[in-house]
Design a protein around this motif. Sequence first.
Motif, PDB file in Angstrom:
ATOM      1  N   VAL A   1       0.808  -1.217   0.000  1.00 59.39           N
ATOM      2  CA  VAL A   1       0.000   0.000   0.000  1.00 59.39           C
ATOM      3  C   VAL A   1       0.849   1.279   0.000  1.00 59.39           C
ATOM      4  CG1 VAL A   1      -1.652   1.356   1.352  1.00 59.39           C
ATOM      5  CG2 VAL A   1      -2.058  -1.084   0.951  1.00 59.39           C
ATOM      6  N   PRO A   2       1.944   1.369   0.781  1.00 57.99           N
ATOM      7  CA  PRO A   2       2.735   2.607   0.752  1.00 57.99           C
ATOM      8  C   PRO A   2       3.305   2.943  -0.618  1.00 57.99           C
ATOM      9  CG  PRO A   2       3.314   1.289   2.666  1.00 57.99           C
ATOM     10  CD  PRO A   2       2.462   0.422   1.797  1.00 57.99           C
ATOM     11  N   PHE A   3       3.515   1.925  -1.453  1.00 60.55           N
ATOM     12  CA  PHE A   3       4.060   2.194  -2.782  1.00 60.55           C
ATOM     13  C   PHE A   3       2.977   2.654  -3.746  1.00 60.55           C
ATOM     14  CE2 PHE A   3       7.217  -0.359  -0.724  1.00 60.55           C
ATOM     15  CZ  PHE A   3       8.399   0.261  -1.101  1.00 60.55           C
ATOM     16  N   GLU A   4       1.722   2.345  -3.447  1.00 63.52           N
ATOM     17  CA  GLU A   4       0.626   2.870  -4.267  1.00 63.52           C
ATOM     18  C   GLU A   4       0.263   4.283  -3.839  1.00 63.52           C
ATOM     19  OE1 GLU A   4      -3.163   0.977  -6.034  1.00 63.52           O
ATOM     20  OE2 GLU A   4      -3.676   1.486  -3.965  1.00 63.52           O
TER      21      GLU A   4
ATOM     22  N   SER B   1      12.933   4.521   5.259  1.00 64.78           N
ATOM     23  CA  SER B   1      13.046   3.358   6.140  1.00 64.78           C
ATOM     24  C   SER B   1      12.101   2.221   5.756  1.00 64.78           C
ATOM     25  CB  SER B   1      12.762   3.780   7.597  1.00 64.78           C
ATOM     26  OG  SER B   1      13.694   4.754   8.028  1.00 64.78           O
ATOM     27  N   THR B   2      11.331   2.382   4.680  1.00 68.33           N
ATOM     28  CA  THR B   2      10.414   1.336   4.235  1.00 68.33           C
ATOM     29  C   THR B   2      11.201   0.112   3.789  1.00 68.33           C
ATOM     30  OG1 THR B   2       8.802   3.011   3.561  1.00 68.33           O
ATOM     31  CG2 THR B   2       8.541   0.802   2.638  1.00 68.33           C
TER      32      THR B   2
ATOM     33  N   SER C   1      15.751  -3.078   1.316  1.00 68.38           N
ATOM     34  CA  SER C   1      16.110  -4.441   0.900  1.00 68.38           C
ATOM     35  C   SER C   1      16.667  -4.482  -0.511  1.00 68.38           C
ATOM     36  CB  SER C   1      14.908  -5.379   1.017  1.00 68.38           C
ATOM     37  OG  SER C   1      13.918  -5.093   0.057  1.00 68.38           O
ATOM     38  N   TYR C   2      16.147  -3.662  -1.419  1.00 70.94           N
ATOM     39  CA  TYR C   2      16.684  -3.694  -2.786  1.00 70.94           C
ATOM     40  C   TYR C   2      18.072  -3.078  -2.874  1.00 70.94           C
ATOM     41  CZ  TYR C   2      12.949  -6.061  -5.130  1.00 70.94           C
ATOM     42  OH  TYR C   2      12.091  -7.036  -5.542  1.00 70.94           O
TER      43      TYR C   2
ATOM     44  N   PRO D   1      18.161   4.599   1.377  1.00 68.59           N
ATOM     45  CA  PRO D   1      17.839   4.045   2.706  1.00 68.59           C
ATOM     46  C   PRO D   1      18.468   4.873   3.830  1.00 68.59           C
ATOM     47  CG  PRO D   1      18.472   2.296   1.202  1.00 68.59           C
ATOM     48  CD  PRO D   1      18.746   3.579   0.487  1.00 68.59           C
ATOM     49  N   GLN D   2      17.685   5.144   4.847  1.00 71.76           N
ATOM     50  CA  GLN D   2      18.165   5.983   5.942  1.00 71.76           C
ATOM     51  C   GLN D   2      19.344   5.336   6.668  1.00 71.76           C
ATOM     52  OE1 GLN D   2      16.824   9.040   6.254  1.00 71.76           O
ATOM     53  NE2 GLN D   2      18.584   9.452   7.597  1.00 71.76           N
TER      54      GLN D   2
END
Length: 532
Positions: A95-98, A105-106, A111-112, A514-515
Amino acid sequence: MKNILATAAAAFLLVTSTGCSGFLDEELKSSLAPDNTYTSSYGFEVGVNGLYGWARSEFNTWGDATTSQGQACPYESFQVATDIVYTGHGDGSLVPFENLSYTSSTTFVTSYWNWGYGLIASANEILEYSEGDVNWDEPTDKAYYQAVARFFRAYAYRYLVYLYGDVPYVDKIEKDFRIDFTRTPKAEVLGKMIEDLQFAIENLPEDPDKVEVGQLTKWAAQHMLSEVYLMAGKYAEAETAAKAVIDCGYFNLMTSRFGADKDEAGDPFSDMFKEYNQNRTSGNMESIWVMQLEYNTTGGGGEYEDWTKRAWVPKYYNEDGFVLADSLGGRGLAQIVPFKWWIDSNDFFASSDIRNSEYNIKRNWYYNDASSDKYGKKAEITEDTWTKFTVYPAVTKFFYGKSENLSYGGNNKDRMKFRLAETYLLLAEARLMQNNAQGAADAINVIRKRANAPEITAKDATIDFLLDERIRELVGEELRRFTLVRTGKLVERVKKYNSHSNTMDEHHTLWPIPQTIIDSNTGAEFPQNPGY
């Protein structure tokens, strides 16, 4: 490649000996260490099999602790907030990407980055150790293993540049702990990727029929080089690279039925997406590079390796009158749902286009619960079934079910990464960017002829038409975000077609850094991307 899947599984122990908790910290995790492995051709074979395995984990959800993305919808994060799909199931990781509320920090943002630099670290390790005292079986082995490593290094940087823009370029093992990395300009990173791919083209095998199934050839590197040239704005070079693949004589678009189910209902396009039909050994001459998976096989990718079935298959089993069935795609979760503007349009597909056939987009659903009085009747697609994500037109490329385990979550079909149809579309893009509309139309028409769709003229050949054609041909296969970013069309197309992500602006063309990286890199300035 399936002959060496077990070796690839062991190779994970090797490639993960170079960890990536910060950037490239080393963390020895096994006695299968570089110093006692990279001493012979066999040792390097183990190492490069690990690279194949690491790259294949690009969409891994909850699986291997080292290479997985750590949540449910990594693949889908590259499809939402574009022009093709919206979230259905509403998973919290997606949902946050939509709605564009992701932050530095997501999970996937971090991860990528780690996945990319982990693959780069492992490739660099192979490259550095290959310059040492090695007992090579053949004089060409050194260049070959270096070519594989350099291909995967470029493959990793492809993700990083698309997602983050300027990123540190690292081409050696970092033996000392560092906190002073800086961001290398994107143009410079792309230049290094081009050098890697050119080396790979010169030193990878040429004949795809003389390598293990799934093994890289020079044509995979040539195909990716065309895309990287497009990313770099080198359009004439991109055209030349694409033409080299098209004209090499090893590949052709599939225009006749093939594979184990060729005598059953279907068409040449749908045949490519049947299980076991992705490789040349099945008769598929269109695939240029195929990542290998195998159901219930050690090293073949487990249930968490690929969840694209969960992404694209509706939750039909929640509709009264349906039960789970492998023939209906297995247990999907409707993580992403196609927008009606293209999949439910009367004019997006020509009536004759086989890519819109029932074998490729399932539009007719029939109740399959033998205990129901609805059994055998047609289930109508309504606004209610669409909004419940139960019955709607569904792309069948990712249907995957096992009759002995109907709730199985994975999709263990081999993953076609590069196929010739996309090469033609890269060629069309390169020609459009050189104002050669007729040449672009010629390339697109090769694809449309196979699809039995009407040919187009030069006046029809625009970037928007090309992007529509990529939906018709490559939906779900391409990472749509990457395509729209490369062509500069992300914001425009989202605002036109996607009301779920209409707050998008230009800063969303990149993810944040990334933070954890910014916080740990105290020895040098490491600026955040604008807008985050």
